[in-house]
Motif scaffolding. Sequence first.
Motif, PDB file in Angstrom:
ATOM      1  N   ARG A  70       0.857  -1.196   0.000  1.00 24.53           N
ATOM      2  CA  ARG A  70       0.000   0.000   0.000  1.00 24.53           C
ATOM      3  C   ARG A  70       0.887   1.238   0.000  1.00 24.53           C
ATOM      4  O   ARG A  70       2.073   1.160   0.346  1.00 24.53           O
ATOM      5  N   GLU A  71       0.300   2.376  -0.367  1.00 22.98           N
ATOM      6  CA  GLU A  71       1.052   3.633  -0.433  1.00 22.98           C
ATOM      7  C   GLU A  71       1.378   4.132   0.970  1.00 22.98           C
ATOM      8  O   GLU A  71       0.586   3.953   1.909  1.00 22.98           O
ATOM      9  N   VAL A  72       2.524   4.780   1.097  1.00 28.97           N
ATOM     10  CA  VAL A  72       3.003   5.254   2.394  1.00 28.97           C
ATOM     11  C   VAL A  72       3.280   6.757   2.323  1.00 28.97           C
ATOM     12  O   VAL A  72       3.735   7.262   1.293  1.00 28.97           O
ATOM     13  N   ALA A  73       2.974   7.444   3.416  1.00 26.74           N
ATOM     14  CA  ALA A  73       3.210   8.895   3.465  1.00 26.74           C
ATOM     15  C   ALA A  73       4.066   9.280   4.661  1.00 26.74           C
ATOM     16  O   ALA A  73       4.080   8.579   5.671  1.00 26.74           O
ATOM     17  N   VAL A  74       4.758  10.392   4.521  1.00 27.29           N
ATOM     18  CA  VAL A  74       5.461  10.996   5.654  1.00 27.29           C
ATOM     19  C   VAL A  74       4.525  12.047   6.224  1.00 27.29           C
ATOM     20  O   VAL A  74       4.064  12.939   5.499  1.00 27.29           O
ATOM     21  N   ILE A  75       4.224  11.920   7.526  1.00 25.76           N
ATOM     22  CA  ILE A  75       3.286  12.884   8.139  1.00 25.76           C
ATOM     23  C   ILE A  75       3.942  13.722   9.234  1.00 25.76           C
ATOM     24  O   ILE A  75       3.294  14.588   9.803  1.00 25.76           O
ATOM     25  N   GLY A  76       5.223  13.458   9.498  1.00 26.52           N
ATOM     26  CA  GLY A  76       5.883  14.270  10.522  1.00 26.52           C
ATOM     27  C   GLY A  76       7.380  14.305  10.300  1.00 26.52           C
ATOM     28  O   GLY A  76       7.963  13.304   9.880  1.00 26.52           O
ATOM     29  N   ILE A  77       7.998  15.475  10.540  1.00 22.12           N
ATOM     30  CA  ILE A  77       9.457  15.581  10.411  1.00 22.12           C
ATOM     31  C   ILE A  77      10.030  16.326  11.610  1.00 22.12           C
ATOM     32  O   ILE A  77       9.359  17.168  12.213  1.00 22.12           O
ATOM     33  N   GLY A  78      11.268  16.018  11.950  1.00 23.36           N
ATOM     34  CA  GLY A  78      11.943  16.738  13.029  1.00 23.36           C
ATOM     35  C   GLY A  78      13.434  16.556  12.921  1.00 23.36           C
ATOM     36  O   GLY A  78      13.902  15.524  12.438  1.00 23.36           O
ATOM     37  N   GLU A  79      14.184  17.557  13.308  1.00 22.45           N
ATOM     38  CA  GLU A  79      15.646  17.402  13.345  1.00 22.45           C
ATOM     39  C   GLU A  79      16.234  18.347  14.367  1.00 22.45           C
ATOM     40  O   GLU A  79      15.656  19.398  14.667  1.00 22.45           O
ATOM     41  N   THR A  80      17.361  17.967  14.917  1.00 18.63           N
ATOM     42  CA  THR A  80      18.086  18.859  15.829  1.00 18.63           C
ATOM     43  C   THR A  80      18.919  19.797  14.978  1.00 18.63           C
ATOM     44  O   THR A  80      19.068  19.598  13.779  1.00 18.63           O
ATOM     45  N   LYS A  81      19.516  20.786  15.601  1.00 16.58           N
ATOM     46  CA  LYS A  81      20.547  21.546  14.930  1.00 16.58           C
ATOM     47  C   LYS A  81      21.735  20.585  14.781  1.00 16.58           C
ATOM     48  O   LYS A  81      21.939  19.719  15.625  1.00 16.58           O
ATOM     49  N   PHE A  82      22.471  20.674  13.687  1.00 15.34           N
ATOM     50  CA  PHE A  82      23.647  19.834  13.504  1.00 15.34           C
ATOM     51  C   PHE A  82      24.899  20.621  13.878  1.00 15.34           C
ATOM     52  O   PHE A  82      24.975  21.819  13.663  1.00 15.34           O
ATOM     53  N   GLY A  83      25.878  19.934  14.433  1.00 16.40           N
ATOM     54  CA  GLY A  83      27.117  20.619  14.784  1.00 16.40           C
ATOM     55  C   GLY A  83      27.832  19.916  15.908  1.00 16.40           C
ATOM     56  O   GLY A  83      27.617  18.729  16.143  1.00 16.40           O
ATOM     57  N   GLU A  84      28.688  20.654  16.609  1.00  9.62           N
ATOM     58  CA  GLU A  84      29.384  20.079  17.764  1.00  9.62           C
ATOM     59  C   GLU A  84      28.527  20.364  18.989  1.00  9.62           C
ATOM     60  O   GLU A  84      28.617  21.421  19.592  1.00  9.62           O
ATOM     61  N   LEU A  85      27.678  19.396  19.308  1.00  9.37           N
ATOM     62  CA  LEU A  85      26.714  19.609  20.395  1.00  9.37           C
ATOM     63  C   LEU A  85      27.258  19.019  21.696  1.00  9.37           C
ATOM     64  O   LEU A  85      26.773  18.003  22.178  1.00  9.37           O
ATOM     65  N   TRP A  86      28.297  19.696  22.227  1.00  8.83           N
ATOM     66  CA  TRP A  86      28.984  19.143  23.394  1.00  8.83           C
ATOM     67  C   TRP A  86      28.117  19.057  24.641  1.00  8.83           C
ATOM     68  O   TRP A  86      28.343  18.250  25.513  1.00  8.83           O
ATOM     69  N   ASP A  87      27.106  19.928  24.700  1.00  8.94           N
ATOM     70  CA  ASP A  87      26.277  19.947  25.910  1.00  8.94           C
ATOM     71  C   ASP A  87      25.144  18.933  25.857  1.00  8.94           C
ATOM     72  O   ASP A  87      24.365  18.817  26.786  1.00  8.94           O
ATOM     73  N   LYS A  88      25.052  18.189  24.732  1.00 10.13           N
ATOM     74  CA  LYS A  88      23.948  17.233  24.623  1.00 10.13           C
ATOM     75  C   LYS A  88      24.459  15.816  24.422  1.00 10.13           C
ATOM     76  O   LYS A  88      25.417  15.594  23.694  1.00 10.13           O
ATOM     77  N   SER A  89      23.769  14.852  25.045  1.00  7.97           N
ATOM     78  CA  SER A  89      24.158  13.450  24.916  1.00  7.97           C
ATOM     79  C   SER A  89      23.452  12.837  23.725  1.00  7.97           C
ATOM     80  O   SER A  89      22.527  13.419  23.156  1.00  7.97           O
ATOM     81  N   PHE A  90      23.903  11.626  23.359  1.00 10.57           N
ATOM     82  CA  PHE A  90      23.269  10.893  22.262  1.00 10.57           C
ATOM     83  C   PHE A  90      21.774  10.752  22.503  1.00 10.57           C
ATOM     84  O   PHE A  90      20.950  11.016  21.635  1.00 10.57           O
ATOM     85  N   ARG A  91      21.409  10.322  23.723  1.00 11.63           N
ATOM     86  CA  ARG A  91      19.973  10.080  23.953  1.00 11.63           C
ATOM     87  C   ARG A  91      19.183  11.383  23.908  1.00 11.63           C
ATOM     88  O   ARG A  91      18.052  11.408  23.441  1.00 11.63           O
ATOM     89  N   GLU A  92      19.808  12.477  24.317  1.00  9.67           N
ATOM     90  CA  GLU A  92      19.089  13.760  24.268  1.00  9.67           C
ATOM     91  C   GLU A  92      18.791  14.207  22.835  1.00  9.67           C
ATOM     92  O   GLU A  92      17.691  14.668  22.536  1.00  9.67           O
ATOM     93  N   ILE A  93      19.785  14.037  21.921  1.00  9.92           N
ATOM     94  CA  ILE A  93      19.504  14.471  20.548  1.00  9.92           C
ATOM     95  C   ILE A  93      18.515  13.527  19.869  1.00  9.92           C
ATOM     96  O   ILE A  93      17.672  13.962  19.093  1.00  9.92           O
ATOM     97  N   GLY A  94      18.596  12.234  20.211  1.00 12.36           N
ATOM     98  CA  GLY A  94      17.634  11.272  19.661  1.00 12.36           C
ATOM     99  C   GLY A  94      16.218  11.623  20.072  1.00 12.36           C
ATOM    100  O   GLY A  94      15.288  11.596  19.266  1.00 12.36           O
ATOM    101  N   ILE A  95      16.050  11.961  21.341  1.00 11.04           N
ATOM    102  CA  ILE A  95      14.725  12.319  21.870  1.00 11.04           C
ATOM    103  C   ILE A  95      14.227  13.612  21.240  1.00 11.04           C
ATOM    104  O   ILE A  95      13.069  13.723  20.835  1.00 11.04           O
ATOM    105  N   GLU A  96      15.137  14.593  21.145  1.00 12.98           N
ATOM    106  CA  GLU A  96      14.750  15.898  20.607  1.00 12.98           C
ATOM    107  C   GLU A  96      14.162  15.758  19.196  1.00 12.98           C
ATOM    108  O   GLU A  96      13.081  16.265  18.905  1.00 12.98           O
TER     109      GLU A  96
END
Lengths: 132, 389
Positions: B2-28
């Motif tokens: 069956r046909e599939v759609a994208v209904i939501g998008i999200g992304e963090t800012k990209f860069g050197e995110l020293w103040d954020k952990s892997f799990r934090e950016i994944g959640i964000e």
Amino acid sequence: MAIPRFWREIPSRYNLIGTECGNCGKRYFPPRIICPQCHRKSFGKMKNVRFTGSGEIVTYSVIHNAPKAFEMQVPYIIAIIEFEEGVRATGQIIDCEVEDVKIGMKVSPAFRKIGEDGKSGVIYYGYKFKPA
Amino acid sequence: MREVAVIGIGETKFGELWDKSFREIGIEAGLLAISDSKIKGEEIDALYIGNMSAGRFIDQEHIAPLVADYVGLAGQNLPATRIEGAGASGGLALSSAYMAVASEVHDIVVVGGAEKMTDVSEVYAQEILASTADQEWESVFGATFAGLHAMIAKRHMHEFGTTREQLGMVAVKNHKNGALNPNAQYRREMALEVVLRAPMVAEPLGLFDCAPLSDGAAALVLCPLDKAKEYTDNPVRIASCGQAGDFMALHDRRDICTMDATVVAGKKAFKYAGIGPSDINLAEVHDNYTISEILAIEDIGFFKKGEGGKATEEGKTALNSEISINSSGGLKARGQPVGATGVAQAVEVVRQLRGEAGDRQVKDARYGLTHNVGGTGASVIVHIFEGGV
Ligand SMILES: [Zn+2]
């Protein structure tokens, strides 16, 4: 990398041992257990062959940013060589100034220290290539 | 299917995110996509996450349930799966999710892509990237990841007369686009002279021919197309996906100047979508090095083999020209958190097809394409998207 990974590859890295398909005759370096052209018809028919390692440069690059194990060697030349037997391999070009290396240049193999493993302290050897 | 759609998008800012952990950016990224889609957490059937090497970058394997847990979905026993395909991890996570929805196994699936690369030294990070080539027969001899791409560039220059300047122009164009992207790692334009004068990494590639090391995450929500309007007014249809592989080592490929996996993946994707390269209005291609974009635009079929450099020089790949390539800034300027790349590419294309790309909006865009590469071309995944459905 763990130590067994070095000694397992010694026949090929020291003596340029590859394989030839007993079904179609195509040669491979490094060794393969299955011929990508003949698939199951090549089972048990891959035999070891030794390559000359002589050939020419297909493409190359001069490396300035190197991993730890190669930091002392920069700038060094890395190249893809096509052996006279038709197979290709990647290796360093030595005894050649970085400005002299060219696509199409004839090279022959040389046995040298390739690098060392920082953690285990193992020094490993194998082929490089020099202008023929 | 069956046909599939994208209904939501999200992304963090990209860069050197020293103040954020892997799990934090994944959640964000995940929460942004979920709230964009207006689904409820309990509606999610499965989670797929593209990630290349959390084990080496942050000493943590098994990251899919980790992210599911901290998004708050562990209590509903959500199935969460990590997909690895080197640089193509994100694109492969998307195709896995797409197939799960298309085949009616799942209805609502969240796709994530995440990588945290700057917690380790740059030298070590480059070694991790090189491990996506053949360790035993390429990397071990001192062939770096940049070096392997440099050898592709050298041969392309030799065969087709592609110039050092044309390579540099890929970086100039992508920085120009990145300057318009609020989430890009580099939001500044870069003059050609600056690219050409940069220190050499692997000749002919200089520092600014190489995409940076980055932290970042991106996410999408997929659902069946016939249910998409319950959640959003402008769903984007996934028209097709095509995946292909090739010999692991560059020296074993049929042609050093052609990524056969791109050619085959592209052909499959065009065939399933029922359209051709000239129907595409914008594409996010895998420009981890400037030469990679030139190969991509040739091998997908936007330009003839050997003419990618010339097309770039003539401005045919600039924003709102013949075809807008890497409107997000690409890996070069948006950043290259490896496992996030394929998902971030899809986020950009969906944003463009919804008409929400602001200053970098591609006009009258109907079809968009993403092209995501693993290693030096041993894995390639192409997706085609259609807006206005
Ligand atoms: Zn055979």
